[in-house]
Structure formats: C-alpha cells, structure tokens
Design a protein around this motif. Structure first.
Motif, PDB file in Angstrom:
ATOM      1  N   VAL B 275       0.848  -1.190   0.000  1.00  0.00           N
ATOM      2  CA  VAL B 275       0.000   0.000   0.000  1.00  0.00           C
ATOM      3  C   VAL B 275       0.890   1.249   0.000  1.00  0.00           C
ATOM      4  CG1 VAL B 275      -0.226  -0.209   2.521  1.00  0.00           C
ATOM      5  CG2 VAL B 275      -1.830   1.238   1.275  1.00  0.00           C
ATOM      6  N   GLY B 276       0.453   2.250  -0.733  1.00  0.00           N
ATOM      7  CA  GLY B 276       1.159   3.528  -0.779  1.00  0.00           C
ATOM      8  C   GLY B 276       0.162   4.668  -0.673  1.00  0.00           C
ATOM      9  N   MET B 277       0.643   5.875  -0.892  1.00  0.00           N
ATOM     10  CA  MET B 277      -0.263   7.029  -0.744  1.00  0.00           C
ATOM     11  C   MET B 277       0.094   8.135  -1.725  1.00  0.00           C
ATOM     12  SD  MET B 277      -1.148   9.301   2.664  1.00  0.00           S
ATOM     13  CE  MET B 277       0.549   9.669   3.080  1.00  0.00           C
ATOM     14  N   ILE B 278      -0.942   8.752  -2.271  1.00  0.00           N
ATOM     15  CA  ILE B 278      -0.777  10.025  -2.961  1.00  0.00           C
ATOM     16  C   ILE B 278      -1.392  11.084  -2.060  1.00  0.00           C
ATOM     17  CG2 ILE B 278      -1.304  11.417  -4.997  1.00  0.00           C
ATOM     18  CD1 ILE B 278      -1.595   8.779  -6.568  1.00  0.00           C
ATOM     19  N   ARG B 279      -0.567  12.041  -1.657  1.00  0.00           N
ATOM     20  CA  ARG B 279      -1.035  13.123  -0.786  1.00  0.00           C
ATOM     21  C   ARG B 279      -1.131  14.401  -1.602  1.00  0.00           C
ATOM     22  NH1 ARG B 279       1.308  17.358   2.255  1.00  0.00           N
ATOM     23  NH2 ARG B 279       3.453  16.724   1.839  1.00  0.00           N
ATOM     24  N   PRO B 280      -2.329  14.797  -2.012  1.00  0.00           N
ATOM     25  CA  PRO B 280      -2.442  16.061  -2.737  1.00  0.00           C
ATOM     26  C   PRO B 280      -1.962  17.228  -1.870  1.00  0.00           C
ATOM     27  CG  PRO B 280      -4.475  14.796  -2.916  1.00  0.00           C
ATOM     28  CD  PRO B 280      -3.633  14.138  -1.861  1.00  0.00           C
ATOM     29  N   ILE B 281      -1.103  18.063  -2.433  1.00  0.00           N
ATOM     30  CA  ILE B 281      -0.663  19.287  -1.747  1.00  0.00           C
ATOM     31  C   ILE B 281      -1.484  20.469  -2.270  1.00  0.00           C
ATOM     32  CG2 ILE B 281       1.312  20.834  -1.334  1.00  0.00           C
ATOM     33  CD1 ILE B 281       3.102  18.290  -1.625  1.00  0.00           C
ATOM     34  N   THR B 282      -1.821  20.404  -3.577  1.00  0.00           N
ATOM     35  CA  THR B 282      -2.820  21.340  -4.102  1.00  0.00           C
ATOM     36  C   THR B 282      -4.118  20.545  -4.251  1.00  0.00           C
ATOM     37  OG1 THR B 282      -2.157  20.815  -6.361  1.00  0.00           O
ATOM     38  CG2 THR B 282      -1.185  22.786  -5.391  1.00  0.00           C
ATOM     39  N   LEU B 283      -5.184  21.064  -3.661  1.00  0.00           N
ATOM     40  CA  LEU B 283      -6.496  20.395  -3.786  1.00  0.00           C
ATOM     41  C   LEU B 283      -7.224  20.933  -5.013  1.00  0.00           C
ATOM     42  CD1 LEU B 283      -7.483  20.473  -0.018  1.00  0.00           C
ATOM     43  CD2 LEU B 283      -6.404  18.605  -1.285  1.00  0.00           C
ATOM     44  N   TRP B 284      -7.036  22.220  -5.281  1.00  0.00           N
ATOM     45  CA  TRP B 284      -7.339  22.786  -6.586  1.00  0.00           C
ATOM     46  C   TRP B 284      -6.128  23.599  -7.014  1.00  0.00           C
ATOM     47  CZ3 TRP B 284      -7.049  26.749  -9.843  1.00  0.00           C
ATOM     48  CH2 TRP B 284      -7.604  26.526 -11.126  1.00  0.00           C
ATOM     49  N   PRO B 285      -5.450  23.303  -8.106  1.00  0.00           N
ATOM     50  CA  PRO B 285      -5.758  22.205  -9.021  1.00  0.00           C
ATOM     51  C   PRO B 285      -5.488  20.834  -8.397  1.00  0.00           C
ATOM     52  CG  PRO B 285      -3.658  23.227  -9.597  1.00  0.00           C
ATOM     53  CD  PRO B 285      -4.254  24.081  -8.521  1.00  0.00           C
ATOM     54  N   PHE B 286      -6.408  19.898  -8.624  1.00  0.00           N
ATOM     55  CA  PHE B 286      -6.246  18.545  -8.104  1.00  0.00           C
ATOM     56  C   PHE B 286      -5.198  17.812  -8.952  1.00  0.00           C
ATOM     57  CE2 PHE B 286      -7.649  14.111  -7.218  1.00  0.00           C
ATOM     58  CZ  PHE B 286      -7.633  14.171  -5.842  1.00  0.00           C
ATOM     59  N   PRO B 287      -4.284  17.051  -8.322  1.00  0.00           N
ATOM     60  CA  PRO B 287      -3.240  16.354  -9.093  1.00  0.00           C
ATOM     61  C   PRO B 287      -3.815  15.177  -9.899  1.00  0.00           C
ATOM     62  CG  PRO B 287      -3.031  15.864  -6.747  1.00  0.00           C
ATOM     63  CD  PRO B 287      -4.106  16.891  -6.865  1.00  0.00           C
ATOM     64  N   LYS B 288      -4.604  15.516 -10.897  1.00  0.00           N
ATOM     65  CA  LYS B 288      -5.347  14.503 -11.667  1.00  0.00           C
ATOM     66  C   LYS B 288      -4.428  13.516 -12.370  1.00  0.00           C
ATOM     67  CE  LYS B 288      -9.135  17.635 -12.887  1.00  0.00           C
ATOM     68  NZ  LYS B 288      -9.660  18.479 -13.950  1.00  0.00           N
ATOM     69  N   LYS B 289      -3.346  14.052 -12.972  1.00  0.00           N
ATOM     70  CA  LYS B 289      -2.465  13.179 -13.771  1.00  0.00           C
ATOM     71  C   LYS B 289      -1.803  12.119 -12.913  1.00  0.00           C
ATOM     72  CE  LYS B 289      -1.314  16.499 -17.360  1.00  0.00           C
ATOM     73  NZ  LYS B 289      -0.285  17.443 -17.794  1.00  0.00           N
ATOM     74  N   ILE B 290      -1.410  12.510 -11.698  1.00  0.00           N
ATOM     75  CA  ILE B 290      -0.733  11.565 -10.799  1.00  0.00           C
ATOM     76  C   ILE B 290      -1.701  10.441 -10.418  1.00  0.00           C
ATOM     77  CG2 ILE B 290       0.389  11.346  -8.534  1.00  0.00           C
ATOM     78  CD1 ILE B 290       1.343  14.281  -8.958  1.00  0.00           C
ATOM     79  N   PHE B 291      -2.956  10.797 -10.161  1.00  0.00           N
ATOM     80  CA  PHE B 291      -3.949   9.769  -9.833  1.00  0.00           C
ATOM     81  C   PHE B 291      -4.271   8.901 -11.051  1.00  0.00           C
ATOM     82  CE2 PHE B 291      -4.740  12.206  -5.957  1.00  0.00           C
ATOM     83  CZ  PHE B 291      -4.915  11.192  -5.048  1.00  0.00           C
ATOM     84  N   ALA B 292      -4.364   9.541 -12.237  1.00  0.00           N
ATOM     85  CA  ALA B 292      -4.659   8.768 -13.458  1.00  0.00           C
ATOM     86  C   ALA B 292      -3.554   7.749 -13.712  1.00  0.00           C
ATOM     87  CB  ALA B 292      -4.806   9.716 -14.644  1.00  0.00           C
ATOM     88  N   ALA B 293      -2.291   8.174 -13.509  1.00  0.00           N
ATOM     89  CA  ALA B 293      -1.156   7.260 -13.715  1.00  0.00           C
ATOM     90  C   ALA B 293      -1.197   6.132 -12.688  1.00  0.00           C
ATOM     91  CB  ALA B 293       0.162   8.036 -13.619  1.00  0.00           C
ATOM     92  N   ALA B 294      -1.582   6.466 -11.438  1.00  0.00           N
ATOM     93  CA  ALA B 294      -1.646   5.443 -10.390  1.00  0.00           C
ATOM     94  C   ALA B 294      -2.716   4.402 -10.715  1.00  0.00           C
ATOM     95  CB  ALA B 294      -1.922   6.102  -9.038  1.00  0.00           C
ATOM     96  N   ALA B 295      -3.803   4.843 -11.364  1.00  0.00           N
ATOM     97  CA  ALA B 295      -4.889   3.902 -11.700  1.00  0.00           C
ATOM     98  C   ALA B 295      -4.431   2.862 -12.723  1.00  0.00           C
ATOM     99  CB  ALA B 295      -6.100   4.670 -12.220  1.00  0.00           C
ATOM    100  N   ASP B 296      -3.355   3.163 -13.476  1.00  0.00           N
ATOM    101  CA  ASP B 296      -2.796   2.168 -14.401  1.00  0.00           C
ATOM    102  C   ASP B 296      -2.190   0.993 -13.642  1.00  0.00           C
ATOM    103  OD1 ASP B 296      -3.477   3.790 -16.515  1.00  0.00           O
ATOM    104  OD2 ASP B 296      -1.488   4.715 -16.678  1.00  0.00           O
ATOM    105  N   LYS B 297      -1.637   1.274 -12.466  1.00  0.00           N
ATOM    106  CA  LYS B 297      -0.880   0.256 -11.733  1.00  0.00           C
ATOM    107  C   LYS B 297      -1.630  -0.285 -10.516  1.00  0.00           C
ATOM    108  CE  LYS B 297       2.574   2.881 -10.731  1.00  0.00           C
ATOM    109  NZ  LYS B 297       3.821   3.316 -10.114  1.00  0.00           N
ATOM    110  N   CYS B 298      -2.281   0.603  -9.767  1.00  0.00           N
ATOM    111  CA  CYS B 298      -2.928   0.169  -8.526  1.00  0.00           C
ATOM    112  C   CYS B 298      -4.267  -0.493  -8.833  1.00  0.00           C
ATOM    113  CB  CYS B 298      -3.160   1.362  -7.610  1.00  0.00           C
ATOM    114  SG  CYS B 298      -1.635   2.144  -7.121  1.00  0.00           S
ATOM    115  N   ARG B 299      -4.676  -1.377  -7.934  1.00  0.00           N
ATOM    116  CA  ARG B 299      -5.930  -2.108  -8.158  1.00  0.00           C
ATOM    117  C   ARG B 299      -7.091  -1.513  -7.385  1.00  0.00           C
ATOM    118  NH1 ARG B 299      -4.497  -7.941  -6.618  1.00  0.00           N
ATOM    119  NH2 ARG B 299      -6.541  -8.416  -7.520  1.00  0.00           N
ATOM    120  N   ALA B 300      -6.784  -0.716  -6.355  1.00  0.00           N
ATOM    121  CA  ALA B 300      -7.869  -0.133  -5.567  1.00  0.00           C
ATOM    122  C   ALA B 300      -7.384   1.137  -4.882  1.00  0.00           C
ATOM    123  CB  ALA B 300      -8.352  -1.130  -4.522  1.00  0.00           C
TER     124      ALA B 300
END
Lengths: 222, 354
Positions: B275-300
């Motif tokens: 298990v790991g974590m993405i901690r948004p430091i900016t909530l707006w703009p939301f770090p969408k790309k980092i989460f989109a990339a994580a969805a390629d690898k993470c299962r949940a």
C-alpha cells in the motif's frame, strides 16, 4: 530538589508548561506527597492537561480541569474546585497556568490566597526556540507581562528550550546561555532544565529533569 | 542555537506571511485559528503593518478586497463558519481578478458545528465556495513547515495568477507544534500596474470591479479567466507520493489524514500489504495526472478523510472510476486512528484476493 506546597508553571504559550506540570505532579507523587494538579488554561482549545487524565488517575493524582476542556464548548470557564487547591493545605498543588499574560489573567482570583499562605513557587517556563521568546530580553518582557496579569512575582526559571520531537542534546546545550542570561536579567535562579527523557542524560547538565512525553495522534513514525 | 524555531501551525502561517511581505491583516477571531490574529496583533504594530480586528468576517474580507486593489499583499484568516461568511467577498475578489491570501483552519460542521479538527470544507474550497464560475488555489499543508512554505507559495501564486489562494488546513495543523525553518524565502516581484493607486494625472485610471453591464463582455471575461485556470491546472498541481513504486492499494489523503495514514501504511507494509499514498498538496488544481497514472498500476483506492467523503469524488473523477474507491472517514471533529485506517486497508486487501 525542594518543593513548596503550591507550584505554579507559567510562561509564553507553547513553552511546554502542560508537559512539565504533568511530569512535576508525577514526580511529587512518586516522592510520597499527596498531589493534585489544576488546569487554569482558558486559551488553548486542544492539547490540554486533561489529555493526561488516565495517567494522572492511575497514579492517584487529583485532576481539576474544566468540564468543557476537549469538548466543543469554547468557554473560558474554570471549575469551582480550583479554589480547594489554594484554600486547603493537605495536598501539594501543581497549577498549570495558561500561556502569556492573557492566560495568567485567570490566575488573579487565586492570587490573594496563594500570597497569604506564602508557601509557593512561581516558575517561568522558558523556551528559547519559540519565535517570540528567542532572546532573554524578549522572554523577560513576557515574564513581566505575566506578573502584571497574574499578580504573583516569579521565583525561579525552568529552562525547557526544545524543538519538539526533533530536539537534540546539542540544541539543549546551546540554549543554556539563553537561560543563564534570563537568570541574570531577572535576578532569578534556574530551578531545573527539562528535556525529553529520550535524550537524557546529557553530559554536563546536572539540573536535568527528564520529561516523559505522551505520543500524539499526529506524530508520524515513518 | 539552531536556526529552527518551535511553532504552532497558526503562528507559522502568520510569520511566513510577514516574511512574504504581507503588512495588512484583517480578521475576526474564531477557534481554532485565533493564534494567527493574535500573532499579527503582536507583530504588525512593531513592523509598521496593519492589524485590524474587523466588526465581522464580511467586513474583513472586503478590507482585503480594497487593500488588494491598491496592489498590496494582504490576508485574512478564519475557520469554517467564518469562511462561509467571507465567501461573498471571495467571489468578488475572484471576479475582480485580484490576488488575496486566505486561510481556513477547519473545524467540524455544518452550522456552528464544533471546534475540533475537520476537513469538511473541501467542496467549498475546491469548487469556489461563493457564487459564480471561479476557483481559488487551494493548498493543503501536512506539517507546520508546510504551513509556512505553502504560505509563501500561496502569496506568489495569488500574485502570479491574480486570484485568491487559500490554505485549507484543519484544527490539528493550526494547533500542533513542530520545528520550522524560516527566513529563506525571497519575495518575487510582480507587475501590479493594474492597481488603483492614483493616476497623478499621468495615466489613464485603472478600474477594479466585478460588475459588467454588458453580458457579452462578462462572458468573454469568464472564458478568459478559465483559460488561465487551464494553465494553472497544467502547471501548478502538486502531490507527494509515498511508497507508491510497488503499491497495489493507493491511499488518497491530505493534511492530518495523510499523517495518520502514513503510520497505518507502515503497519500494513509490515504485514506484507503493498500500500502507498498520494497526498495532494494542491487540492485545486487537483493532481489529476498523478492519480490517473496510479490507476494504471494500482488495483484499488482508499480515500481517508475527516469528512463524510468529499475528496473521494475527485479521486473517482481523476481515475475515471477505473478502479474501486473506498472511503475511510470520521466526521464532526473526530479523527481516524491509524488502527481504523489499517483495518480499512486490510479490508480492501481482502477484497482484492477474492
């Protein structure tokens, strides 16, 4: 270390008064004295003496704190029982005064009793790593403001200079010049130097009072 | 002595604002952020600045509006109910394309709620909060050092993009004490030729306003503003990735929730859960790309929040719902324990095995 019947801890807010007061009460109790502790803080919304209630209960130390501490009731209220600590003499009383002159204002109503009994120590908790008491001159200014608000002159200084969990022995040693200068400026002795027990003992510091500090929910242990 | 100082989060914001060149503070006290006002009251008179306790939050935010239109760095701070009161003024500031620095040290809600820590103003901060089409830059510190660092960043971003920037902290961040290093920030210079400072009869007068009589012009300005927002979304999104290299489960958490989650992640890893974590430091703009990339690898994904589940919607949007997203939360001023987060991680991990 000698102790009076009433020990008051006051100082700039965030200097560590509550941690020291709780540890000092535990120390008094361990020395065989019946002990009670009162939280006079009317300023801080979180991180109160009451956080240590379980520890104090287990050690048979009476805790007098606002029923509203750690709740959503944002009242500067003190319980009537606080008077018992200054009106009876069968217990050693540790009084955790709120920060700065604003916090010490709440002390005023107990001051006549404390001065009349004249068996007290009023300790100034100093942390040279706090931004508004970086120098002994600034700390002295806070000291005078608290004395004016609370009506009790300080009798000694506690050097509690620290950087929280990151404090090293070097940080503490480097703070001694600050504490000694404050001692010279105020004409008051240094009662003890307090530090997280995890960095104790520290070579060359003979008046060390080790503090057992509670883990906080926000501490990261990675 | 060490060059570090021990500060409360609220004090770190106040001192960093002063070092960022802010000499004007307008506010109204409310727990758990009052130390910001108290610090300013003590320091501003000594450095030739202005501390003013206004008659209300509405008055304070309009003083910010006025001071910013004159080109000065200015701030206000409050906690949840107070930010609701300021929201009309924040919308006006955004509509007038003015920089401003706003701090929300959140407490439990809704309504008067309570004084204990919360993250339930996430929607308010990231969707604008007031009326109309606008955003504020929303920054989420997770340490006292970041309270200071993101204050510097907030003033700079506000000036650069001529819009409000907000620190979205919670009561714990405001009240907790940690060592901080200050004094390394060099204020950037910004062109403020738009400021209303008097023409001295030597130039055309400037106008700061959010009222447009012609709807075509108002529409054009809205479109232009959103072009600027696109640039910000492209350039300014920030997040910390923690143990994400081999993570099968990704926690999304900011502020105090991220600190609690780190302890739970360490405990879960000791049990062999990746298990790991993405901690948004900016909530707006939301770090969408980092989460989109994580969805390629993470299962949940597991969103840990001090609210009834607000950021979880942005996690679902950023990952386009390609993976299941579960909520682990407390609300109303309560804080999830590492044990609760660990149990949620174990539950998600158990689901993956089936």
């Amino acid at each position: 270390m000698e102790s009076k019947r009433v020990t008051l801890f006051a100082g700039h807010y965030g200097s560590g008064k509550t941690n020291i007061a709780v540890n000092y009460a535990l120390w008094l109790k361990k020395s065989g004295k019946p002990t009670a502790i009162a939280d006079l803080d009317i300023v801080n919304p979180y991180f109160r003496t009451k956080d240590s209630k379980k520890l104090l209960d287990e050690n048979g130390i009476e805790l007098i704190a606002s029923a509203f501490a750690n709740t959503n009731v944002d009242f500067p209220a003190l319980p009537a029982e606080t008077y018992s600590l200054v009106m009876r003499d069968d217990v050693y009383a540790v009084i955790d005064v709120g920060g700065d002159d604003r916090g010490a204002l709440a002390l005023g109503r107990y001051t006549p009793f404390i001065l009349a009994e004249n068996n007290y120590e009023m300790l100034f908790v100093a942390n040279g790593y706090r931004p508004l008491t970086r120098t002994a001159e600034e700390a002295l200014e806070v000291m005078r403001e608290i004395e004016a608000a609370g009506g009790i002159p300080f009798t000694a200084i506690v050097n509690n200079s620290n950087l929280g969990r990151e404090t090293t022995a070097e940080d503490l040693l480097a703070s001694r010049a600050f504490a000694e200068r404050l001692s010279v400026l105020s004409g008051l002795p240094i009662k003890f130097t307090s530090a997280d027990e995890r960095i104790c003992p520290i070579g060359g510091v003979e008046d060390l009072f080790p503090l057992s500090l509670a883990e906080r929910y926000y501490d990261v242990n990675d | 002595m060490s060059d570090k100082v021990l500060m409360k989060g609220n004090e770190a914001i106040a001192e960093a604002a002063i070092q960022a060149g802010c000499r004007h503070y307008f506010g109204y006290p409310i727990t758990p952020q009052t130390e910001i006002a108290a610090y300013m009251a003590k320091r501003m008179p000594k450095i030739g600045g202005t501390f003013l306790q206004a008659e209300s939050e509405v008055a304070a935010i309009n003083m910010v509006y006025g001071t910013s239109s004159a080109g000065f760095r200015v701030m206000t701070s409050s906690s949840s109910p107070g930010i609701s009161l300021k929201s009309e003024g924040i919308s006006y500031i955004a509509g007038a394309d003015l920089p401003a620095f706003i701090v929300n040290v959140q407490r439990g809600g809704p309504g008067l709620g309570g004084i204990q820590p919360s993250q339930s103003d996430y929607f308010q901060a990231t969707r604008g909060g007031g009326h109309g089409d606008y955003h504020v830059i929303a920054l989420a510190p997770a340490s006292v050092q970041e309270m200071a660092d993101l204050t510097f960043k907030g003033f700079d971003l506000a000036d650069e993009y001529r819009m409000p920037a907000m620190i979205l902290a919670d009561g714990t961040m405001g009240q907790m004490m940690e060592p901080v290093t200050l004094g390394n920030y060099v204020p950037k210079q910004f062109d403020k030729s738009w400021a209303v400072t008097g023409t001295k009869m030597q130039r055309k007068h400037n106008i700061v306003n959010s009222l447009y009589l012609n709807p075509e012009e108002l529409e054009r300005i809205n479109f232009e503003r959103f072009e600027r927002y696109k640039v910000i979304e492209e350039k300014e999104a920030m997040a910390e990735e923690y143990l994400m290299e081999d993570a099968e489960i990704c926690i999304a958490a900011f502020g105090i929730a991220a600190r609690v989650s780190k302890n739970a992640i360490v405990a879960a890893r000791a049990q062999g859960i990746k298990v790991g974590m993405i901690r948004p430091i900016t909530l707006w703009p939301f770090p969408k790309k980092i989460f989109a990339a994580a969805a390629d690898k993470c299962r949940a994904f597991l969103s840990v929040e001090l609210s009834m589940g607000q950021m979880i919607e942005d996690v679902e949007l950023a990952t386009k719902c390609r993976r299941p997203v579960t909520l682990c939360n407390r609300a109303g001023g309560m804080i999830p324990s590492p044990e609760q987060v660990l149990a949620a991680i174990q539950s998600v991990a158990g689901g993956l095995k089936k």
